[in-house]
Design a protein around this motif. Structure first.
Motif, PDB file in Angstrom:
ATOM      1  N   MET A 176      62.556  -5.937  31.929  1.00  0.00           N
ATOM      2  CA  MET A 176      62.186  -5.016  30.877  1.00  0.00           C
ATOM      3  C   MET A 176      63.426  -4.221  30.453  1.00  0.00           C
ATOM      4  SD  MET A 176      59.245  -2.132  30.968  1.00  0.00           S
ATOM      5  CE  MET A 176      57.991  -2.930  30.038  1.00  0.00           C
ATOM      6  N   ARG A 177      63.565  -4.040  29.161  1.00  0.00           N
ATOM      7  CA  ARG A 177      64.697  -3.301  28.612  1.00  0.00           C
ATOM      8  C   ARG A 177      64.609  -1.826  29.016  1.00  0.00           C
ATOM      9  NH1 ARG A 177      64.543  -4.317  22.808  1.00  0.00           N
ATOM     10  NH2 ARG A 177      65.856  -6.087  23.222  1.00  0.00           N
ATOM     11  N   PRO A 178      65.736  -1.209  29.414  1.00  0.00           N
ATOM     12  CA  PRO A 178      65.721   0.224  29.750  1.00  0.00           C
ATOM     13  C   PRO A 178      65.328   1.075  28.546  1.00  0.00           C
ATOM     14  CG  PRO A 178      67.793  -0.812  30.411  1.00  0.00           C
ATOM     15  CD  PRO A 178      67.037  -1.818  29.605  1.00  0.00           C
ATOM     16  N   LEU A 179      64.740   2.241  28.803  1.00  0.00           N
ATOM     17  CA  LEU A 179      64.324   3.124  27.714  1.00  0.00           C
ATOM     18  C   LEU A 179      65.501   3.800  27.021  1.00  0.00           C
ATOM     19  CD1 LEU A 179      61.176   4.825  29.269  1.00  0.00           C
ATOM     20  CD2 LEU A 179      61.277   2.974  27.594  1.00  0.00           C
ATOM     21  N   LYS A 180      66.504   4.225  27.786  1.00  0.00           N
ATOM     22  CA  LYS A 180      67.681   4.882  27.224  1.00  0.00           C
ATOM     23  C   LYS A 180      68.929   4.298  27.876  1.00  0.00           C
ATOM     24  CE  LYS A 180      65.691   9.483  26.667  1.00  0.00           C
ATOM     25  NZ  LYS A 180      65.841  10.887  27.086  1.00  0.00           N
ATOM     26  N   VAL A 181      69.953   4.041  27.031  1.00  0.00           N
ATOM     27  CA  VAL A 181      71.238   3.550  27.524  1.00  0.00           C
ATOM     28  C   VAL A 181      72.332   4.156  26.658  1.00  0.00           C
ATOM     29  CG1 VAL A 181      72.689   1.510  27.869  1.00  0.00           C
ATOM     30  CG2 VAL A 181      70.245   1.349  28.258  1.00  0.00           C
ATOM     31  N   LEU A 182      73.363   4.684  27.291  1.00  0.00           N
ATOM     32  CA  LEU A 182      74.523   5.168  26.548  1.00  0.00           C
ATOM     33  C   LEU A 182      75.376   3.953  26.192  1.00  0.00           C
ATOM     34  CD1 LEU A 182      76.318   7.496  25.527  1.00  0.00           C
ATOM     35  CD2 LEU A 182      77.426   7.448  27.770  1.00  0.00           C
ATOM     36  N   ILE A 183      75.528   3.676  24.892  1.00  0.00           N
ATOM     37  CA  ILE A 183      76.301   2.502  24.481  1.00  0.00           C
ATOM     38  C   ILE A 183      77.607   2.888  23.801  1.00  0.00           C
ATOM     39  CG2 ILE A 183      74.310   0.977  24.331  1.00  0.00           C
ATOM     40  CD1 ILE A 183      74.433   1.340  21.278  1.00  0.00           C
ATOM     41  N   GLY A 184      77.846   4.156  23.602  1.00  0.00           N
ATOM     42  CA  GLY A 184      79.096   4.612  23.004  1.00  0.00           C
ATOM     43  C   GLY A 184      79.107   6.116  22.898  1.00  0.00           C
ATOM     44  N   PHE A 185      80.306   6.668  22.821  1.00  0.00           N
ATOM     45  CA  PHE A 185      80.418   8.114  22.649  1.00  0.00           C
ATOM     46  C   PHE A 185      81.767   8.438  22.022  1.00  0.00           C
ATOM     47  CE2 PHE A 185      82.390   7.325  26.684  1.00  0.00           C
ATOM     48  CZ  PHE A 185      83.462   8.200  26.730  1.00  0.00           C
ATOM     49  N   ALA A 186      81.854   9.617  21.470  1.00  0.00           N
ATOM     50  CA  ALA A 186      83.107  10.114  20.907  1.00  0.00           C
ATOM     51  C   ALA A 186      83.118  11.624  21.040  1.00  0.00           C
ATOM     52  CB  ALA A 186      83.234   9.725  19.441  1.00  0.00           C
ATOM     53  N   LYS A 187      84.251  12.155  21.413  1.00  0.00           N
ATOM     54  CA  LYS A 187      84.437  13.600  21.418  1.00  0.00           C
ATOM     55  C   LYS A 187      85.119  13.948  20.101  1.00  0.00           C
ATOM     56  CE  LYS A 187      86.547  17.464  23.739  1.00  0.00           C
ATOM     57  NZ  LYS A 187      87.432  17.930  24.811  1.00  0.00           N
ATOM     58  N   VAL A 188      84.514  14.852  19.343  1.00  0.00           N
ATOM     59  CA  VAL A 188      85.030  15.211  18.022  1.00  0.00           C
ATOM     60  C   VAL A 188      85.290  16.713  18.010  1.00  0.00           C
ATOM     61  CG1 VAL A 188      84.570  15.208  15.550  1.00  0.00           C
ATOM     62  CG2 VAL A 188      83.697  13.345  16.979  1.00  0.00           C
ATOM     63  N   ASP A 189      86.557  17.077  17.854  1.00  0.00           N
ATOM     64  CA  ASP A 189      86.920  18.488  17.755  1.00  0.00           C
ATOM     65  C   ASP A 189      86.770  18.939  16.307  1.00  0.00           C
ATOM     66  OD1 ASP A 189      87.644  18.808  20.481  1.00  0.00           O
ATOM     67  OD2 ASP A 189      89.560  17.812  20.080  1.00  0.00           O
ATOM     68  N   LEU A 190      86.090  20.066  16.114  1.00  0.00           N
ATOM     69  CA  LEU A 190      85.857  20.599  14.776  1.00  0.00           C
ATOM     70  C   LEU A 190      86.288  22.059  14.704  1.00  0.00           C
ATOM     71  CD1 LEU A 190      82.233  19.268  14.175  1.00  0.00           C
ATOM     72  CD2 LEU A 190      84.341  18.335  13.210  1.00  0.00           C
ATOM     73  N   GLU A 191      86.879  22.414  13.581  1.00  0.00           N
ATOM     74  CA  GLU A 191      87.155  23.816  13.291  1.00  0.00           C
ATOM     75  C   GLU A 191      85.869  24.436  12.746  1.00  0.00           C
ATOM     76  OE1 GLU A 191      90.034  25.330  13.964  1.00  0.00           O
ATOM     77  OE2 GLU A 191      90.909  23.444  14.688  1.00  0.00           O
ATOM     78  N   ALA A 192      85.837  25.752  12.634  1.00  0.00           N
ATOM     79  CA  ALA A 192      84.674  26.434  12.059  1.00  0.00           C
ATOM     80  C   ALA A 192      84.394  25.891  10.660  1.00  0.00           C
ATOM     81  CB  ALA A 192      84.920  27.939  12.009  1.00  0.00           C
ATOM     82  N   ARG A 193      83.151  25.580  10.363  1.00  0.00           N
ATOM     83  CA  ARG A 193      82.667  25.060   9.076  1.00  0.00           C
ATOM     84  C   ARG A 193      83.219  23.676   8.718  1.00  0.00           C
ATOM     85  NH1 ARG A 193      82.979  30.137   8.885  1.00  0.00           N
ATOM     86  NH2 ARG A 193      82.197  31.759   7.582  1.00  0.00           N
ATOM     87  N   GLU A 194      83.870  23.015   9.639  1.00  0.00           N
ATOM     88  CA  GLU A 194      84.393  21.676   9.380  1.00  0.00           C
ATOM     89  C   GLU A 194      83.341  20.634   9.770  1.00  0.00           C
ATOM     90  OE1 GLU A 194      88.316  19.000  10.529  1.00  0.00           O
ATOM     91  OE2 GLU A 194      87.652  20.547  11.912  1.00  0.00           O
ATOM     92  N   SER A 195      83.329  19.525   9.047  1.00  0.00           N
ATOM     93  CA  SER A 195      82.449  18.413   9.420  1.00  0.00           C
ATOM     94  C   SER A 195      83.240  17.113   9.299  1.00  0.00           C
ATOM     95  CB  SER A 195      81.203  18.378   8.529  1.00  0.00           C
ATOM     96  OG  SER A 195      81.559  18.168   7.184  1.00  0.00           O
ATOM     97  N   LYS A 196      82.811  16.138  10.076  1.00  0.00           N
ATOM     98  CA  LYS A 196      83.442  14.822  10.054  1.00  0.00           C
ATOM     99  C   LYS A 196      82.355  13.765  10.143  1.00  0.00           C
ATOM    100  CE  LYS A 196      87.810  16.220  12.061  1.00  0.00           C
ATOM    101  NZ  LYS A 196      88.757  16.054  13.161  1.00  0.00           N
ATOM    102  N   ARG A 197      82.667  12.569   9.668  1.00  0.00           N
ATOM    103  CA  ARG A 197      81.754  11.430   9.779  1.00  0.00           C
ATOM    104  C   ARG A 197      82.181  10.616  10.997  1.00  0.00           C
ATOM    105  NH1 ARG A 197      80.118   7.620   4.894  1.00  0.00           N
ATOM    106  NH2 ARG A 197      78.994   9.535   4.502  1.00  0.00           N
ATOM    107  N   VAL A 198      81.205  10.288  11.835  1.00  0.00           N
ATOM    108  CA  VAL A 198      81.458   9.479  13.028  1.00  0.00           C
ATOM    109  C   VAL A 198      80.682   8.175  12.854  1.00  0.00           C
ATOM    110  CG1 VAL A 198      81.312   9.383  15.538  1.00  0.00           C
ATOM    111  CG2 VAL A 198      81.693  11.580  14.406  1.00  0.00           C
ATOM    112  N   THR A 199      81.392   7.049  12.887  1.00  0.00           N
ATOM    113  CA  THR A 199      80.776   5.742  12.659  1.00  0.00           C
ATOM    114  C   THR A 199      80.969   4.863  13.892  1.00  0.00           C
ATOM    115  OG1 THR A 199      81.299   5.916  10.308  1.00  0.00           O
ATOM    116  CG2 THR A 199      80.731   3.720  11.148  1.00  0.00           C
TER     117      THR A 199
END
Length: 93
Positions: free
Chosen positions: A1-24
Motif C-alpha cells: 500500500m502506498r504511504p499516506l505522506k512522503v517528503l519528495i522534495g524541499f527548498a529553503k527560500v530566504d525572503l526579505e520583508a514583503r518579498e515573494s518568490k516562485r518555487v517550482t
C-alpha cells in the motif's frame, strides 16, 4: 500500500520583508514509488495529491495529479531527485 505522506522534495527560500518568490518542483513519477507486497519498488497508476507548505501539517491546498499507465516495477536507474527552481515571483499587471 502506498504511504499516506512522503517528503519528495524541499527548498529553503530566504525572503526579505514583503518579498515573494516562485518555487517550482519537477516531480518524476519514480518519486511516487514504494515497496510492494512482492518487495519490489513499484509505481502504481492513480491519483496523487501534491502539497507544499512549511511542514507536513502546515500545507497549502493539494494539487491532484493522475499517474497513468500500468503498474511499473522501478529498477536501479530510478529517479531519486526532485529538481527545484526558485525565481522572482511574477508581478501583477
Amino acid at each position: 500500500m502506498r504511504p499516506l505522506k512522503v517528503l519528495i522534495g524541499f527548498a529553503k527560500v530566504d525572503l526579505e520583508a514583503r518579498e515573494s518568490k516562485r518555487v517550482t518542483f519537477t516531480v518524476h513519477a519514480d518519486r511516487t514509488s514504494f515497496t510492494g507486497v512482492d518487495h519490489r519498488r513499484i509505481v502504481e497508476p492513480g491519483q496523487i495529491l501534491l502539497a507544499a507548505g512549511t511542514s507536513s501539517e502546515d500545507r497549502l491546498d493539494p494539487l491532484a495529479v493522475e499517474i497513468t499507465g500500468a503498474r511499473r516495477v522501478v529498477g536501479e536507474g530510478r529517479v531519486l531527485t526532485t529538481p527545484v527552481a526558485v525565481t522572482p515571483a511574477p508581478t501583477a499587471p
